[in-house]
Design a protein around this motif. Sequence first.
Motif, PDB file in Angstrom:
ATOM      1  N   ARG A   1       0.834  -1.210   0.000  1.00 17.94           N
ATOM      2  CA  ARG A   1       0.000   0.000   0.000  1.00 17.94           C
ATOM      3  C   ARG A   1       0.871   1.265   0.000  1.00 17.94           C
ATOM      4  O   ARG A   1       0.531   2.251  -0.653  1.00 17.94           O
ATOM      5  N   ALA A   2       1.987   1.212   0.699  1.00 17.92           N
ATOM      6  CA  ALA A   2       2.904   2.357   0.694  1.00 17.92           C
ATOM      7  C   ALA A   2       3.421   2.625  -0.711  1.00 17.92           C
ATOM      8  O   ALA A   2       3.503   3.780  -1.154  1.00 17.92           O
TER       9      ALA A   2
ATOM     10  N   PHE B   1      -6.596   6.472  -0.254  1.00 18.76           N
ATOM     11  CA  PHE B   1      -5.641   6.747   0.817  1.00 18.76           C
ATOM     12  C   PHE B   1      -6.043   7.995   1.604  1.00 18.76           C
ATOM     13  O   PHE B   1      -5.910   8.038   2.825  1.00 18.76           O
ATOM     14  N   VAL B   2      -6.542   8.997   0.896  1.00 16.77           N
ATOM     15  CA  VAL B   2      -7.009  10.215   1.572  1.00 16.77           C
ATOM     16  C   VAL B   2      -8.228   9.889   2.437  1.00 16.77           C
ATOM     17  O   VAL B   2      -8.326  10.345   3.583  1.00 16.77           O
TER      18      VAL B   2
ATOM     19  N   ALA C   1      -8.520   9.676  11.469  1.00 19.32           N
ATOM     20  CA  ALA C   1      -8.008  10.856  12.174  1.00 19.32           C
ATOM     21  C   ALA C   1      -8.952  11.310  13.280  1.00 19.32           C
ATOM     22  O   ALA C   1     -10.175  11.249  13.142  1.00 19.32           O
ATOM     23  N   ASP C   2      -8.373  11.765  14.363  1.00 18.99           N
ATOM     24  CA  ASP C   2      -9.073  12.545  15.385  1.00 18.99           C
ATOM     25  C   ASP C   2      -8.551  13.971  15.285  1.00 18.99           C
ATOM     26  O   ASP C   2      -7.463  14.215  14.751  1.00 18.99           O
TER      27      ASP C   2
ATOM     28  N   TRP D   1      -0.946   7.616   6.703  1.00 16.84           N
ATOM     29  CA  TRP D   1      -2.062   8.553   6.767  1.00 16.84           C
ATOM     30  C   TRP D   1      -1.632  10.023   6.727  1.00 16.84           C
ATOM     31  O   TRP D   1      -2.224  10.806   5.963  1.00 16.84           O
ATOM     32  N   PRO D   2      -0.619  10.449   7.464  1.00 10.88           N
ATOM     33  CA  PRO D   2      -0.194  11.854   7.321  1.00 10.88           C
ATOM     34  C   PRO D   2       0.301  12.178   5.924  1.00 10.88           C
ATOM     35  O   PRO D   2       0.107  13.292   5.423  1.00 10.88           O
ATOM     36  N   VAL D   3       0.934  11.207   5.270  1.00 10.09           N
ATOM     37  CA  VAL D   3       1.432  11.421   3.914  1.00 10.09           C
ATOM     38  C   VAL D   3       0.263  11.629   2.952  1.00 10.09           C
ATOM     39  O   VAL D   3       0.279  12.539   2.111  1.00 10.09           O
TER      40      VAL D   3
END
Length: 201
Positions: free
Chosen positions: A79-80, A109-110, A117-118, A136-138
């Motif tokens: 997935r990466a 992915f977005v 996310a919180d 997730w941050p990416v």
Amino acid sequence: METVELPPGIRELPVVAGDLALDFANTVDDPAGPLRHDHIADYRSLLHWSLRVGMLTGADADRLLLRTAPRRAAVVIRRAHQLRDAINLAAGSIADGHELEGWTELRPFVRAAVDHADLVDRRPVWPKEELEAPLWPVALAAYELLTGPHATRIKRCAGCPWVFLDQSKNNSRRWCSMEICGVNQKMRRYVTRRAARRVQP
């Protein structure tokens, strides 16, 4: 977390793009050259990169490494690589002056980044115990870049396939890094000029 051992002749990956998503896109060093090396080829390497760019602490990385099962880690790395390909396609299409490509591949992915996310002080935070946490941050950074005002400053290096965010005042940056591709290009021009002078009558 222990430092990842690099093969002989392979350098520590430069982090020069000026944006988290673009730095992730550039995690294959020398992509078209003889020293091609994937710096996130396995899960330990992904954690090492995440630690370098400040997405994880050493304690976070150690906890994730302890939770890693080989089969699940292999899924996360696939997935990466899919996320990296999607970012490269999207950012590259902008840098090359084309219509945006890659959104279909990037969108899942977005969505996953938002779903997990919180909000703390109106900023997204993600659970650090999930193996996919580094992605997730990416993904969110890619979305924010592609939909924000700086998208027009995405460029491709004049000396290699890497992409970067041009933050210069006059929008004149040409290289992923002057110390890497800039110097190499200047050296090639110098050698070419010297060779041309030698063959002149």
